[in-house]
Write an enzyme that holds these catalytic residues in place. Structure first.
Site, PDB file in Angstrom:
ATOM      1  N   TYR A  94      11.507  -4.914  16.866  1.00 33.97           N
ATOM      2  CA  TYR A  94      10.260  -4.169  16.845  1.00 33.97           C
ATOM      3  C   TYR A  94       9.849  -3.930  18.293  1.00 33.97           C
ATOM      4  O   TYR A  94       9.446  -4.861  18.999  1.00 33.97           O
ATOM      5  CB  TYR A  94       9.149  -4.934  16.135  1.00 33.97           C
ATOM      6  N   PHE A 243       6.486  -3.024   3.048  1.00 34.63           N
ATOM      7  CA  PHE A 243       5.721  -1.860   2.620  1.00 34.63           C
ATOM      8  C   PHE A 243       4.925  -2.190   1.352  1.00 34.63           C
ATOM      9  O   PHE A 243       4.969  -1.460   0.358  1.00 34.63           O
ATOM     10  CB  PHE A 243       6.622  -0.653   2.370  1.00 34.63           C
ATOM     11  N   PRO A 244       4.153  -3.289   1.341  1.00 34.93           N
ATOM     12  CA  PRO A 244       3.404  -3.660   0.134  1.00 34.93           C
ATOM     13  C   PRO A 244       2.323  -2.657  -0.232  1.00 34.93           C
ATOM     14  O   PRO A 244       1.845  -2.652  -1.370  1.00 34.93           O
ATOM     15  CB  PRO A 244       2.796  -5.018   0.502  1.00 34.93           C
ATOM     16  N   LEU A 245       1.936  -1.810   0.721  1.00 34.62           N
ATOM     17  CA  LEU A 245       0.900  -0.822   0.462  1.00 34.62           C
ATOM     18  C   LEU A 245       1.472   0.590   0.438  1.00 34.62           C
ATOM     19  O   LEU A 245       0.750   1.568   0.586  1.00 34.62           O
ATOM     20  CB  LEU A 245      -0.214  -0.930   1.509  1.00 34.62           C
ATOM     21  N   GLY A 246       2.799   0.697   0.282  1.00 35.58           N
ATOM     22  CA  GLY A 246       3.387   2.011   0.095  1.00 35.58           C
ATOM     23  C   GLY A 246       4.334   2.440   1.192  1.00 35.58           C
ATOM     24  O   GLY A 246       5.201   3.269   0.981  1.00 35.58           O
ATOM     25  N   GLY A 247       4.178   1.922   2.405  1.00 33.93           N
ATOM     26  CA  GLY A 247       5.037   2.328   3.496  1.00 33.93           C
ATOM     27  C   GLY A 247       4.336   3.332   4.379  1.00 33.93           C
ATOM     28  O   GLY A 247       3.131   3.272   4.608  1.00 33.93           O
ATOM     29  N   PRO A 250       0.721   5.965   2.374  1.00 34.39           N
ATOM     30  CA  PRO A 250      -0.030   4.976   1.590  1.00 34.39           C
ATOM     31  C   PRO A 250      -0.030   5.301   0.102  1.00 34.39           C
ATOM     32  O   PRO A 250       0.072   6.456  -0.303  1.00 34.39           O
ATOM     33  CB  PRO A 250      -1.443   5.072   2.173  1.00 34.39           C
ATOM     34  N   LEU A 251      -0.132   4.260  -0.690  1.00 31.14           N
ATOM     35  CA  LEU A 251      -0.213   4.443  -2.140  1.00 31.14           C
ATOM     36  C   LEU A 251      -1.412   5.319  -2.496  1.00 31.14           C
ATOM     37  O   LEU A 251      -2.518   5.113  -1.993  1.00 31.14           O
ATOM     38  CB  LEU A 251      -0.363   3.087  -2.826  1.00 31.14           C
TER      39      LEU A 251
END
Length: 316
Positions: A94, A243-247, A250-251
């Site tokens: 990163y 990506f728990p919120l969509g990557g 966003p979701l």
């Protein structure tokens, strides 16, 4: 107290949330601590608060270079620990190097309770590309690079990030895991995990060494790992969705917005709460460069989705 040994309190939690049909009140950032909900993987001497922090966003745009505001990045990391986070996910690719160097600046010397999980298996090209790097020497060099930039003598958990830019490609990973097993015997790595893998690759790795966590792409609308999550839960292995919120996108969902409005919460908080209730071995690592957003993410742990909310979200 600062870290001097591997000793830690082995607290466990079954992670099952009580469902209530009563109206939910807005969750408070001041009354919930991630330490209220913990998971200790099998074959592991580290206890994880199930809400952690993903450090990818601390690097510059496209996970390249330093952040625009380094002081803000340091502040977010310190705020995460103040909020009760004891699990940071990072990698020396990163930036490269930038995120680990900021973690060291912000948090070193590290407390005994903090677990830093890093990834190896890729390098960054000068054109910002992601290049598989899994030869024995590349893996060894990556471990030493993470150690140097984090200021550690041993890495708590190292995830081997398997090849495949668009998900697990099923390629053999035994050679790479054998290298990590040697590094573990040498004391440079304490625990081993996997990232971007399928069930067959997990089984291949387990024939070589104990695996304490698996980190794959998973969220409300990306559920290809449902069977794997249940298998890992039965084995006591942590599952960590990236990506728990969509990557990068966003979701977005009417059902998600409706559930959130009914609970007087934000949609992304509901998405995190759904993950935490999905399985007791689930550890979430939402990332952000904002202290206010960090506190909202942490507060999501106080949400309890009732049967109607779960039904609506599961139908997405």
């Amino acid at each position: 107290m600062h870290r001097s040994s591997l000793d830690c309190v082995h607290a466990t939690c079954d992670g099952q949330a009580a469902h209530s049909s009563q109206p939910q009140q807005r969750i408070s950032v001041n009354t919930y601590s991630p330490s209220q909900d913990q998971f200790t993987p099998a074959h592991c001497d580290r206890t994880f608060n199930r809400i952690g922090y993903g450090a990818m966003q601390l690097a510059g745009p496209h996970v390249w270079g330093p952040p625009t505001d380094r002081a803000a990045a340091v502040a977010v990391l310190r705020a995460a620990l103040d909020a009760g986070v004891n699990h940071i996910d990072t990698s020396d690719f990163y930036g490269p190097h930038a995120t680990n160097q900021i973690i060291r600046e912000a948090l070193h010397p590290y407390t005994d309770e903090l677990t830093i999980v890093t990834k190896i298996g890729f390098l960054r090209g000068a054109d910002q590309s992601w290049i598989p790097a899994a030869s024995p020497q590349q893996l060894r060099d990556a471990v030493h690079s993470n150690l140097s930039n984090l200021g550690l003598d041993a890495l708590d958990v190292v995830n081997f990030r398997a090849p495949g830019l668009d998900g697990a490609d099923g390629s053999p990973i035994g050679e790479a895991l054998a290298v990590l097993a040697v590094l573990k015997k040498e004391g440079l790595v304490r625990h081993i995990g996997l990232s971007n893998v399928d069930a067959q690759q997990v089984a291949e790795a387990q024939r070589i060494t104990n695996i304490v966590c698996v980190q794959n792409h998973y969220n409300l609308v990306h559920r290809g790992d449902d069977a794997l999550i249940d298998t890992l839960a039965a084995q006591g292995i942590a599952y960590v969705p990236f990506f728990p919120l969509g990557g990068f996108s966003p979701l977005q969902s009417g059902a998600l917005n409706e559930v959130a409005a009914a609970m007087d919460a934000r949609p992304m908080q509901v998405a995190l709460a759904w993950l935490l209730q999905r399985a007791p071995n689930m550890l979430v690592i939402p990332g952000t460069s904002s202290v206010a957003h960090l506190r909202e993410n942490v507060a999501a742990g106080a949400l309890r989705l009732d049967a109607a909310a779960l039904q609506a979200l599961n139908a997405m």
